[in-house]
Design a protein around this motif. Structure first.
Motif, PDB file in Angstrom:
ATOM      1  N   LEU A 175       0.839  -1.203   0.000  1.00 40.57           N
ATOM      2  CA  LEU A 175       0.000   0.000   0.000  1.00 40.57           C
ATOM      3  C   LEU A 175       0.870   1.247   0.000  1.00 40.57           C
ATOM      4  CD1 LEU A 175      -2.974   1.018   0.235  1.00 40.57           C
ATOM      5  CD2 LEU A 175      -2.597   1.083   2.693  1.00 40.57           C
ATOM      6  N   GLN A 176       1.904   1.253   0.835  1.00 46.98           N
ATOM      7  CA  GLN A 176       2.803   2.402   0.887  1.00 46.98           C
ATOM      8  C   GLN A 176       3.516   2.607  -0.450  1.00 46.98           C
ATOM      9  OE1 GLN A 176       2.805   4.567   3.355  1.00 46.98           O
ATOM     10  NE2 GLN A 176       1.263   3.254   4.281  1.00 46.98           N
ATOM     11  N   GLU A 177       3.936   1.516  -1.057  1.00 51.12           N
ATOM     12  CA  GLU A 177       4.618   1.591  -2.351  1.00 51.12           C
ATOM     13  C   GLU A 177       3.692   2.175  -3.420  1.00 51.12           C
ATOM     14  OE1 GLU A 177       7.861   0.810  -3.130  1.00 51.12           O
ATOM     15  OE2 GLU A 177       8.141   0.527  -0.984  1.00 51.12           O
ATOM     16  N   PHE A 178       2.462   1.685  -3.452  1.00 46.55           N
ATOM     17  CA  PHE A 178       1.510   2.151  -4.462  1.00 46.55           C
ATOM     18  C   PHE A 178       1.115   3.612  -4.238  1.00 46.55           C
ATOM     19  CE2 PHE A 178       0.060  -2.486  -5.027  1.00 46.55           C
ATOM     20  CZ  PHE A 178       1.009  -2.696  -6.010  1.00 46.55           C
ATOM     21  N   LYS A 179       1.016   4.007  -2.969  1.00 44.21           N
ATOM     22  CA  LYS A 179       0.686   5.406  -2.672  1.00 44.21           C
ATOM     23  C   LYS A 179       1.801   6.317  -3.173  1.00 44.21           C
ATOM     24  CE  LYS A 179      -2.463   5.183   1.243  1.00 44.21           C
ATOM     25  NZ  LYS A 179      -2.652   5.400   2.680  1.00 44.21           N
ATOM     26  N   SER A 180       3.045   5.925  -2.926  1.00 46.17           N
ATOM     27  CA  SER A 180       4.160   6.772  -3.351  1.00 46.17           C
ATOM     28  C   SER A 180       4.299   6.780  -4.874  1.00 46.17           C
ATOM     29  CB  SER A 180       5.465   6.327  -2.694  1.00 46.17           C
ATOM     30  OG  SER A 180       5.818   5.030  -3.124  1.00 46.17           O
ATOM     31  N   ALA A 181       3.802   5.736  -5.530  1.00 45.39           N
ATOM     32  CA  ALA A 181       3.876   5.673  -6.993  1.00 45.39           C
ATOM     33  C   ALA A 181       2.656   6.323  -7.651  1.00 45.39           C
ATOM     34  CB  ALA A 181       3.996   4.225  -7.443  1.00 45.39           C
ATOM     35  N   GLY A 182       1.676   6.729  -6.825  1.00 44.56           N
ATOM     36  CA  GLY A 182       0.485   7.392  -7.364  1.00 44.56           C
ATOM     37  C   GLY A 182      -0.486   6.445  -8.042  1.00 44.56           C
ATOM     38  N   ARG A 183      -0.488   5.178  -7.642  1.00 42.72           N
ATOM     39  CA  ARG A 183      -1.379   4.193  -8.249  1.00 42.72           C
ATOM     40  C   ARG A 183      -2.652   4.064  -7.414  1.00 42.72           C
ATOM     41  NH1 ARG A 183       0.420   0.314 -11.888  1.00 42.72           N
ATOM     42  NH2 ARG A 183      -1.827   0.057 -12.064  1.00 42.72           N
ATOM     43  N   GLU A 184      -3.562   5.024  -7.571  1.00 40.91           N
ATOM     44  CA  GLU A 184      -4.789   5.059  -6.768  1.00 40.91           C
ATOM     45  C   GLU A 184      -5.673   3.842  -6.996  1.00 40.91           C
ATOM     46  OE1 GLU A 184      -5.723   7.004  -4.173  1.00 40.91           O
ATOM     47  OE2 GLU A 184      -3.691   7.753  -4.409  1.00 40.91           O
ATOM     48  N   ASP A 185      -5.683   3.300  -8.232  1.00 39.30           N
ATOM     49  CA  ASP A 185      -6.503   2.122  -8.516  1.00 39.30           C
ATOM     50  C   ASP A 185      -6.083   0.934  -7.649  1.00 39.30           C
ATOM     51  OD1 ASP A 185      -4.089   2.257  -9.960  1.00 39.30           O
ATOM     52  OD2 ASP A 185      -4.773   0.754 -11.399  1.00 39.30           O
ATOM     53  N   LEU A 186      -4.777   0.740  -7.503  1.00 35.95           N
ATOM     54  CA  LEU A 186      -4.265  -0.357  -6.693  1.00 35.95           C
ATOM     55  C   LEU A 186      -4.363  -0.057  -5.198  1.00 35.95           C
ATOM     56  CD1 LEU A 186      -1.140  -1.288  -8.838  1.00 35.95           C
ATOM     57  CD2 LEU A 186      -3.315  -2.493  -8.713  1.00 35.95           C
ATOM     58  N   VAL A 187      -4.276   1.214  -4.838  1.00 37.11           N
ATOM     59  CA  VAL A 187      -4.394   1.610  -3.431  1.00 37.11           C
ATOM     60  C   VAL A 187      -5.777   1.235  -2.903  1.00 37.11           C
ATOM     61  CG1 VAL A 187      -4.551   3.607  -1.881  1.00 37.11           C
ATOM     62  CG2 VAL A 187      -2.671   3.450  -3.514  1.00 37.11           C
TER      63      VAL A 187
END
Length: 148
Positions: free
Chosen positions: A65-77
Motif C-alpha cells: 500500500l505504501q509503495e503504491f501510494k508513493s507511486a500514485g497508483r490510486e486504482d491499486l491503493v
C-alpha cells in the motif's frame, strides 16, 4: 470456531453474495494456510501459526500500500485498502496505546534495559506477548521512546 472453519463459512457467504473481493482474499488466506501446513508437515495449524500467517499477509499488503501510494497508483491503493479491511476482520482485537505502553515498560524492567543497545532484548520480550495484536513498527517506536 477455528480460523479455517470461519474462512470456509465466510467463503460460502461471499459466493452467495457475489462479493468477488472478499472471496479472493479468503481464497488467498486459505491457500497460504494450506501451503504453510504442507511446509510444516502438519494436518492442521495451531492458533499461533494461523495468526502468524494472517499477520504476514496483512503486513505484505500494508507494505505494498505504501509503495503504491508513493507511486500514485490510486486504482491499486483502493483495492489493497479493501483487502486490508477484510484481513483485519480475522485478526484479534488490537491493543490500545495504553496497553502497549504498559507491556513495553514491563518488558524494559524485566530485561533491565538501560539504553538503545538493549533494544533487541526488549523487542524479543515484547513481541511474543503482543503477537497479532499490535503492529511491530508501532512497538519499535514505543521501545525507542522509552530507551532514550
Amino acid at each position: 470456531m477455528g480460523l479455517l472453519e470461519q474462512l470456509n463459512q465466510d467463503m460460502k457467504q461471499a459466493m452467495k453474495q457475489k462479493d468477488k473481493e472478499k472471496l479472493s482474499v479468503i481464497r488467498m488466506v486459505k491457500s497460504s494456510l494450506q501451503n504453510e501446513s504442507i511446509k510444516l508437515g502438519n494436518d492442521s495449524l495451531n492458533e499461533d501459526e494461523e495468526l502468524t500467517i494472517l499477520s504476514r499477509e496483512l503486513k505484505q499488503r500494508k507494505d505494498s500500500l505504501q509503495e503504491f501510494k508513493s507511486a500514485g497508483r490510486e486504482d491499486l491503493v483502493k483495492k489493497l485498502e479493501v483487502e486490508i479491511n477484510i484481513l483485519q476482520e480475522y485478526m484479534p482485537k488490537q491493543l490500545t496505546n495504553e496497553e502497549l505502553e504498559a507491556i513495553v515498560q514491563s518488558a524494559i524492567r524485566e530485561v533491565n534495559a538501560t539504553s538503545k543497545k538493549d533494544m533487541g532484548k526488549v523487542m524479543s520480550a515484547v513481541m511474543p506477548k503482543v503477537k497479532g495484536k499490535a503492529d511491530g513498527s508501532q512497538i519499535n517506536k514505543l521501545v525507542q521512546q522509552h530507551l532514550n
